[in-house]
Design an enzyme around this catalytic site. Structure first.
Site, PDB file in Angstrom:
ATOM      1  N   GLU B 223     -34.819  69.396  -4.417  1.00  0.00           N
ATOM      2  CA  GLU B 223     -34.991  68.068  -4.363  1.00  0.00           C
ATOM      3  C   GLU B 223     -34.439  67.567  -5.696  1.00  0.00           C
ATOM      4  O   GLU B 223     -34.503  68.379  -6.613  1.00  0.00           O
ATOM      5  CB  GLU B 223     -36.541  67.431  -4.372  1.00  0.00           C
ATOM      6  CG  GLU B 223     -37.080  67.199  -2.871  1.00  0.00           C
ATOM      7  CD  GLU B 223     -38.483  66.685  -3.243  1.00  0.00           C
ATOM      8  OE1 GLU B 223     -39.070  66.662  -1.900  1.00  0.00           O
ATOM      9  OE2 GLU B 223     -38.884  66.357  -4.241  1.00  0.00           O
ATOM     10  N   HIS B 258     -50.304  67.687 -12.810  1.00  0.00           N
ATOM     11  CA  HIS B 258     -50.139  67.158 -11.323  1.00  0.00           C
ATOM     12  C   HIS B 258     -51.575  66.994 -10.725  1.00  0.00           C
ATOM     13  O   HIS B 258     -51.492  66.754  -9.561  1.00  0.00           O
ATOM     14  CB  HIS B 258     -49.392  68.256 -10.640  1.00  0.00           C
ATOM     15  CG  HIS B 258     -47.967  68.589 -11.283  1.00  0.00           C
ATOM     16  ND1 HIS B 258     -46.940  67.737 -10.965  1.00  0.00           N
ATOM     17  CD2 HIS B 258     -47.444  69.709 -11.808  1.00  0.00           C
ATOM     18  CE1 HIS B 258     -45.994  68.162 -11.483  1.00  0.00           C
ATOM     19  NE2 HIS B 258     -46.362  69.464 -12.242  1.00  0.00           N
ATOM     20  N   ARG B 315     -56.184  63.432   5.333  1.00  0.00           N
ATOM     21  CA  ARG B 315     -57.559  63.618   5.347  1.00  0.00           C
ATOM     22  C   ARG B 315     -57.774  62.456   4.348  1.00  0.00           C
ATOM     23  O   ARG B 315     -57.178  61.568   3.904  1.00  0.00           O
ATOM     24  CB  ARG B 315     -57.555  64.930   4.465  1.00  0.00           C
ATOM     25  CG  ARG B 315     -56.845  65.128   3.034  1.00  0.00           C
ATOM     26  CD  ARG B 315     -57.414  66.118   2.275  1.00  0.00           C
ATOM     27  NE  ARG B 315     -56.333  66.383   1.277  1.00  0.00           N
ATOM     28  CZ  ARG B 315     -56.126  65.531  -0.111  1.00  0.00           C
ATOM     29  NH1 ARG B 315     -56.963  64.422  -0.315  1.00  0.00           N
ATOM     30  NH2 ARG B 315     -55.312  65.994  -0.699  1.00  0.00           N
TER      31      ARG B 315
END
Lengths: 169, 529
Positions: B223, B258, B315
């Site tokens: 990416e 992260h 979720r």
């Protein structure tokens, strides 16, 4: 009663001058403080000094005279050095060589790996043991150049706070 | 006649309570622990749904066990032998006559096989179809699905990287810097940033081997690396009748390794036009996999406000309460209703953002010592309170935070009429939050609340790195008046112990007799000196 109190690397001389109920006058390194001091909860003190309110939390440390202390702005490690501890310290310093180093568990956890063996030479910064707690693995390094004198735990063991793990000399 | 009347009335009352659905779930097993299990049980209680907790060896004393209507042991402390043991959990659900399982977040929440096993056993899985989990769980498949649905994705490959030549070709097409990512990845694992061309092949190999060890699958893709991105996500609710709405965004750019640390809504970075555009894209993304239940579409937004689909979390999210606070919608309740087959009771135009909400995640770790985890016994806890403050937690005084699970112990959510009021309130709430016995991240969070860039709303995912000196400097000024007060408190505590020992007053009731006896022996020894 006058004692020394170690806070971080500072040794402060503390002397109680006067008490009256919850009020006390106390000298810390030559500065005289008049305070109103109340234990509001088990281990939590409220101190009023010149109108300012301080909340001090004392958490038992590694020994009976050691505390972890939280104030609003900071965390400190504090040790009370009274006659007894001065005596013990003077004895200990003669029996244990300064080059011996003991690596203890800084937290409860599980021993994941011990990448060293007894008798092995290690350099400062070498990983001696890896402990996992709360889904994170933490490496603990040798503080000195030396030899692994003893390994007191096995891979897979659960360890508690301050449990001795590895001795380096 | 009278009796019949009462009877009818009672049925009517129940029907109203259950949103007129006679198929409403009656008993839910919560396949989770910690704050989220407690949070889910709260909504179940409000809906009159019975709850079943499950627990490992380490969690017999845990709050979710105490708070649920039933609780069953499922195995040893390590998660893979308890909270990840799908068959045991389904077995408990069947034996306790639970008609549904709520997986919470983490553990089995995004496990398609578990979702399918529940349905095969005749139990409602409170979440999307396994097909939706699979299609969103595999990053490469998700990218392809999004491109087909017209949702922008970060430029890059749509297929797995098989050889060096094709990797170099892609690099030439999209330009440096690039990110190598694991298709099965998450949580920052299996990711490698490439800034120089000569690093490319090595980075691919490293990412592949990390992906293989972490996820058992070495598929990686490329990416474009977005510089200074914002991480902004949209909350989705979709029923099983084809209605899909979004509950606006959450700005989650304050991250460490992260992992999200602080979230807020609305995002200070979005314009009303961009918000509308991204909301529509989020709905399109959910519809592309025929999504139902609650879900989150995560986007990266670059400095020029271009947005790209990152991934979908199929979720409930940790940070869902800020959305609840600003929209007034109880997301867990909606999950339960959707799983019962209800139609959404509101349309997109009914949903509005009121004021501003912020969430801080409180962890049992030492922020000033490289975030070392700090499990242990909670000695004191006093949680913040007052107008506009919510805490979602699970620890209590005397509780031992186990070392086996996530270090997050609670979440503080504040609301204000505007962003400034929400920040001021969070600062106040964190000041009020006192927990001793274990080290927590509250002081680190307070510093973020005082940071001028944060106050100005000027931050991206590099925020913590950029300000680490200010945020992570040890707070151990040992020469202040405050430090002297700490010395005084310690001095008096020591004197008190000494006097208590001198008076032989050791048999006070308190934190366990064995410590008292130990203290007593010690004090006696002390007196002899």
């Amino acid at each position: 009663m006058a004692v020394d109190i170690r806070i971080g690397s500072r040794d402060a001389k503390v002397k109680l001058l006067e008490t009256d109920g919850t009020k006390a006058t106390i000298e810390v390194d030559g500065n005289t403080y008049s305070v109103d001091l109340v234990m509001v909860e088990d281990g939590v003190y409220s101190i009023l000094h010149e109108g300012k309110s301080y909340n001090i939390e004392l958490i038992p440390g590694n020994g009976p005279k050691n505390y972890f202390v939280n104030t609003y702005s900071a965390s400190h490690e504090i040790e009370i050095i009274d006659a007894q501890s001065r005596y013990q310290k003077s004895r200990n310093s003669s029996s244990i060589g300064d080059s011996d180093r003991l690596i203890s568990a800084p937290m409860p956890g599980k021993v994941v790996r011990i990448p060293v063996k007894k008798g092995q030479n290690v350099s400062k910064g070498d990983t001696l043991i890896v402990i996992s707690a709360m889904k994170m693995e933490n490496d603990y390094q040798s503080p000195i150049d030396g030899v692994v004198k003893s390994i007191l735990v096995n891979e897979g063991d659960s360890v508690t706070n301050n449990q001795p793990l590895i001795e380096i000399e | 006649m009278f009796l019949t009347y009462i009877c009818c009335d009672k049925n009517l009352g129940l029907a109203l309570l259950n949103n007129k659905n006679t198929n409403m779930i009656k008993k839910v097993l919560i396949a989770n622990r910690g704050e989220i299990a407690v949070r889910i049980i709260r909504s179940c209680r409000e809906l009159g749904i019975k709850t079943v907790a499950v627990y490992s060896d380490a969690d017999r004393n845990a709050m979710h066990v105490r708070y649920a209507s039933e609780a069953y042991h499922i195995g040893p402390s390590p998660s893979r032998e308890s909270y990840l043991n799908a068959d045991t959990i389904i077995d408990v659900a069947l034996k306790s006559n639970a008609d549904a399982i709520h997986p919470g977040y983490g553990f089995l929440s995004e496990n398609a096989e578990f979702a399918q096993k529940c349905r095969d056993a005749g139990i409602i899985f409170i979440g999307p179809s396994s097909d939706a989990i699979i299609r969103m769980g595999d990053k490469i498949t998700a990218r392809q699905t999004m491109i087909e649905a017209g949702v922008p994705v970060v430029p890059g490959t749509q297929e797995k990287i098989t050889d060096d030549e094709s990797a170099r070709k892609i690099l030439d097409e999209i330009g440096l810097p690039i990110m190598i990512k694991a298709s099965a990845g998450g949580g920052g694992k299996g990711m490698r940033l490439v800034r120089k061309e000569e690093e490319l092949f090595r980075a691919i190999k490293l990412a592949q081997s990390e992906a293989l060890t972490s996820f058992g699958n070495d598929t990686v893709y490329i990416e474009k690396y977005i510089e200074s991105p914002h991480h902004i996500e949209f909350q989705i609710l979709a029923d099983t009748h084809g209605n899909t709405v979004h509950l606006f965004e959450r700005e989650c750019s304050v991250q460490r390794r992260h992992q999200k640390v602080i979230e807020e809504t609305p995002s200070p970075f979005l314009t009303p036009e961009l918000r509308a555009e991204m909301g529509n894209a989020a709905i399109a993304a959910a519809k592309a996999v025929h999504y139902f239940g609650a879900g989150t579409i995560e986007f990266l937004v670059d400095g020029n406000r271009n947005f790209y689909f990152l991934e979908m979390n199929t979720r409930l999210q940790v940070e869902h309460p800020i959305t609840e606070r600003t929209t007034g919608i109880d997301i867990v309740k909606e999950q339960l209703k959707i799983a019962s087959g209800d139609t959404l009771s509101f349309k997109q135009s009914d949903i509005q953002q009121h004021g501003h909400a912020i969430e801080c995640r409180i962890s049992a770790e030492d922020p000033f010592n490289n975030f070392t985890p700090n499990p242990g016994i909670v000695r004191h806890i006093s949680e913040p309170n007052g107008l506009g403050v919510r805490t979602d937690g699970y620890v209590y005084e005397g509780y031992e935070i186990p070392m086996h699970y996530d270090p997050m112990i609670s979440k503080v959510i504040t609301w204000g009429r505007n962003r400034k009021e929400a920040i001021d309130r969070m600062r106040r709430a964190l000041y009020e939050y006192k927990i001793t016995g274990v080290k927590t991240s509250t002081k680190f969070l307070e510093r973020i609340m005082r940071n001028t860039d944060f106050a100005a709303g000027q931050y991206d995912t590099h925020f913590i790195d950029k300000h680490k000196e200010e945020l992570l400097a040890p707070c151990d000024d040992d020469n202040s008046i405050s430090a002297d007060m700490a010395i005084i408190a310690a001095y008096f505590d020591y004197i008190k112990k000494f006097e208590k020992a001198a008076m032989g007053d050791f048999a006070l009731s308190g934190n366990g007799d064995k410590y008292k006896w130990k203290d007593y022996g010690l004090m006696k020894a002390l007196q002899r000196i």
